[in-house]
Motif scaffolding. Structure first.
Motif, short mmCIF file in Angstrom:
data_model
loop_
_atom_site.label_atom_id
_atom_site.label_comp_id
_atom_site.label_asym_id
_atom_site.label_seq_id
_atom_site.Cartn_x
_atom_site.Cartn_y
_atom_site.Cartn_z
N GLY A 294 0.88 -1.20 -0.21
CA GLY A 294 -0.09 -0.04 0.02
C GLY A 294 0.84 1.19 -0.11
N PHE A 295 1.76 1.43 0.99
CA PHE A 295 2.69 2.44 0.78
C PHE A 295 3.73 2.53 -0.40
N LEU A 296 3.90 1.33 -0.96
CA LEU A 296 4.71 1.29 -1.86
C LEU A 296 3.67 1.89 -3.17
N GLN A 297 2.58 1.58 -3.37
CA GLN A 297 1.98 1.90 -4.31
C GLN A 297 1.65 3.49 -4.20
N SER A 298 1.62 4.15 -3.15
CA SER A 298 1.55 5.52 -3.03
C SER A 298 2.89 6.24 -3.64
N ARG A 299 3.93 5.65 -3.66
CA ARG A 299 5.37 6.01 -4.01
C ARG A 299 5.65 5.90 -5.47
N VAL A 300 5.46 4.59 -6.02
CA VAL A 300 5.73 4.21 -7.32
C VAL A 300 4.51 4.39 -8.24
N GLY A 301 3.41 4.08 -7.88
CA GLY A 301 2.18 4.14 -8.72
C GLY A 301 1.59 2.93 -8.61
N ALA A 302 0.19 3.16 -8.87
CA ALA A 302 -0.65 1.85 -8.66
C ALA A 302 -0.60 0.70 -9.66
N LYS A 303 -0.29 0.95 -10.72
CA LYS A 303 -0.31 -0.11 -11.83
C LYS A 303 1.13 -1.27 -11.65
N PRO A 304 2.19 -0.47 -11.57
CA PRO A 304 3.37 -1.46 -11.11
C PRO A 304 3.31 -2.58 -10.22
N VAL A 305 2.71 -1.63 -9.02
CA VAL A 305 2.51 -2.64 -7.65
C VAL A 305 1.45 -3.66 -8.09
N TYR A 306 0.29 -3.40 -8.71
CA TYR A 306 -0.74 -3.95 -8.76
C TYR A 306 -0.28 -5.43 -9.90
N ILE A 307 0.49 -4.98 -10.73
CA ILE A 307 1.00 -6.32 -11.65
C ILE A 307 2.01 -6.95 -10.91
N ALA A 308 2.88 -6.41 -10.11
CA ALA A 308 3.80 -7.30 -9.00
C ALA A 308 2.93 -8.29 -8.30
N THR A 309 1.78 -7.83 -7.95
CA THR A 309 0.95 -8.65 -6.81
C THR A 309 0.59 -9.67 -7.90
N LEU A 310 0.18 -9.51 -8.94
CA LEU A 310 -0.28 -10.68 -10.13
C LEU A 310 0.77 -11.87 -10.36
N LEU A 311 1.89 -11.37 -10.41
CA LEU A 311 3.23 -12.30 -10.78
C LEU A 311 3.41 -13.15 -9.36
N LEU A 312 3.00 -12.49 -8.27
CA LEU A 312 3.37 -13.06 -6.99
C LEU A 312 2.42 -14.13 -6.76
N TRP A 313 1.14 -13.85 -7.16
CA TRP A 313 0.10 -14.99 -6.96
C TRP A 313 0.48 -16.12 -7.95
N ILE A 314 1.05 -15.88 -9.19
CA ILE A 314 1.22 -17.08 -10.21
C ILE A 314 2.09 -17.96 -9.36
N ALA A 315 3.39 -17.34 -8.93
CA ALA A 315 4.37 -18.18 -8.18
C ALA A 315 3.94 -18.89 -6.88
N ALA A 316 2.94 -18.11 -6.27
CA ALA A 316 2.30 -18.94 -5.06
C ALA A 316 1.39 -20.02 -5.36
N ILE A 317 0.57 -19.90 -6.33
CA ILE A 317 -0.41 -21.15 -6.97
C ILE A 317 0.61 -22.27 -7.52
N ALA A 318 1.63 -21.71 -8.12
CA ALA A 318 2.64 -23.08 -8.68
C ALA A 318 3.14 -23.59 -7.40
N ALA A 319 3.41 -22.70 -6.08
CA ALA A 319 4.18 -23.77 -5.13
C ALA A 319 3.01 -24.53 -4.63
N ILE A 320 1.74 -24.15 -4.50
CA ILE A 320 0.84 -25.07 -3.77
C ILE A 320 0.72 -26.35 -4.88
N TRP A 321 0.39 -26.26 -5.97
CA TRP A 321 0.27 -27.34 -6.95
C TRP A 321 1.38 -28.30 -6.96
N GLN A 322 2.51 -27.83 -6.72
CA GLN A 322 4.01 -28.71 -6.83
C GLN A 322 4.45 -28.70 -5.57
#
Length: 443
Positions: A294-322
């Motif tokens: 949230g604080f990072l979003q206020s500093r570097v912008g909303a879109k880059p942070v939002y994209i980073a969270t989606l990439l993090l989700w893909i890594a998390a689901i892959a870890a659950i699956w495997q």
């Protein structure tokens, strides 16, 4: 351009206390305890619990469809009449009452359990939209990231407190412990009832309340305003693309929230101590993720942070699956003797960071791209999109796991977050914010 002042600290805290309070429902009922109790004890179709899993998915899907209809209509009425706190209070009372009634659902009383989950999750779901509608009024666009992050962070702290007490005093989810564990419904209800009181004391209703025009019902007013907004969404191009992204993100998130602990019990086969450790891990990392991003979003912008969270989700689901494959690799590579249930905690760290950050970033982005005078309506549409996503995700996963089992069905989430990334690529936050600031209510 309109300059919005940051609301007083007590009002932001009061707003955040609703997140603090309602996480007791999300975690105790949907994620950690009652979902497991419903599938394995109340339905109890061992050994693979596919019928119980399907009924759980359908109950959540039906309640989400109800939110799809109600949230935007109620949001439109709330904007027109400035009665957001009244609607929020009604959803709060409904959630408390129907959650407390889960106490009376006993093993074999499947349809009563389904009915109460549908009603309680509906009240909780519309309440999410109603409380979020207050966000744009709490500060300027640049501050909404950290304000939203504080709200989500408070939510995960509230969930940690509520669930820690529940796990400590209610014990394991087993048929033998049913007479004790059944108190999870009343416990969650009382926690929500008490913890949300500061919200109604400190949160302001901005604007002057007005009546529905003579000769027009609330429903007619809501339908007319929503119809006009949907027709005009082309003017909110970036908000529209965000809603597409939110659809896929929330479909994946609802699957994880609803099935993560069921997955741990059925697929990983974890011990009670690991289940508790997973809960604590997810809550702490989700809190860190929500506030930090949230604080990072206020500093570097909303879109880059939002994209980073989606990439993090893909890594998390892959870890659950495997998880089992990761366990075998680690044991072979480093000469370890780890069990899969402990490696599953690593997936929990990634999931917690993803969960807190993505929801906070997504809600803040909606606030940035939304005209202040249409906040309740747009967040109603956000709630509608989120619940449509829940229907899509729950039914999709329910059918896939019915055919292939839950272990492999979870990979469906990777496809969902990948689709969200594609939609987010079309988003221009600067353009969308300018459109929101320039918009005026037509006469």
């Amino acid at each position: 351009m309109v300059t919005r002042k940051i609301a007083p600290a007590r009002e932001i805290a009061g707003w955040g206390m609703f997140d603090f309070a309602n996480q007791a429902y999300t975690l105790l009922i949907i994620t950690v305890i009652y979902g497991d109790l419903f599938t394995r004890v109340i339905v109890g179709d061992a050994p693979d619990y596919r019928w119980g899993n399907l009924l759980w998915s359908l109950a959540l899907a039906i309640s989400s469809l109800m939110v799809v209809v109600a949230a935007p209509l109620a949001g439109a009425v709330m904007d027109a009449t400035r009665t957001r706190k009244r609607f929020l209070f009604a959803s709060y009372v409904g959630t408390v009452l129907t959650t407390a009634m889960l106490y009376w659902v006993e093993p074999g009383m499947v349809w009563l359990g389904v009915l109460l989950i549908v009603l309680s999750n509906f009240c909780y779901g519309v309440g999410e939209s109603f409380i979020s509608a207050f966000l744009p009024g709490l500060g300027p666009a640049r501050a909404l990231g950290w304000i939203s992050g504080i709200g989500w962070g408070m939510g995960y702290i509230g969930g940690l407190v509520a669930t820690a007490f529940a796990l400590l005093f209610l014990g394991e989810v087993t048929a033998e412990n049913f007479d004790t564990i059944r108190w999870v419904g009343p416990f969650a209800a009382v926690f929500f009832l008490v913890a949300a009181i500061p919200t109604f004391v400190f949160l302001r209703e901005r604007g002057r309340a007005s009546r529905v025009p003579a000769g027009q019902s609330w429903t007619a007013l809501g339908v007319a305003r929503v119809y006009a907004t949907v027709r005009g969404l082309g003017g909110f191009r970036d908000l529209s693309w965000l809603m597409v992204s939110v659809f896929f993100v929330m479909a994946g998130i609802y699957i994880v929230i609803s099935f993560a602990f069921i997955y741990g019990a059925q697929i990983i086969g974890w011990d009670e101590s690991v289940r508790v450790a997973m809960f604590v891990t997810v809550q702490i990392t989700a809190t860190v993720g929500a506030i930090a991003f949230g604080f990072l979003q206020s500093r570097v912008g909303a879109k880059p942070v939002y994209i980073a969270t989606l990439l993090l989700w893909i890594a998390a689901i892959a870890a659950i699956w495997q998880t089992r494959a990761l366990t075998d690799w680690a044991n072979a590579a480093f000469g370890l003797v780890w069990e899969a249930q402990y490696v599953f905690l690593f997936a929990g760290v990634l999931s917690g960071l993803s969960l807190g950050s993505s929801q906070s970033a997504g809600r803040a982005l909606v606030g940035v791209l939304t005209p202040r005078s249409k906040a309740a309506e747009m967040f109603g549409i956000w709630g509608m999109v989120s619940k449509l996503a829940a229907v899509f995700g729950m039914i999709g996963l329910g059918l896939i796991q019915l055919a292939f089992g839950l272990a492999d069905a979870i990979v469906f989430c990777i496809l969902l977050f990948g689709a969200a990334l594609v939609a987010t690529a079309r988003l221009d936050t600067a353009r969308g914010e300018a459109v929101a600031e320039a918009w005026r209510e037509p006469r």
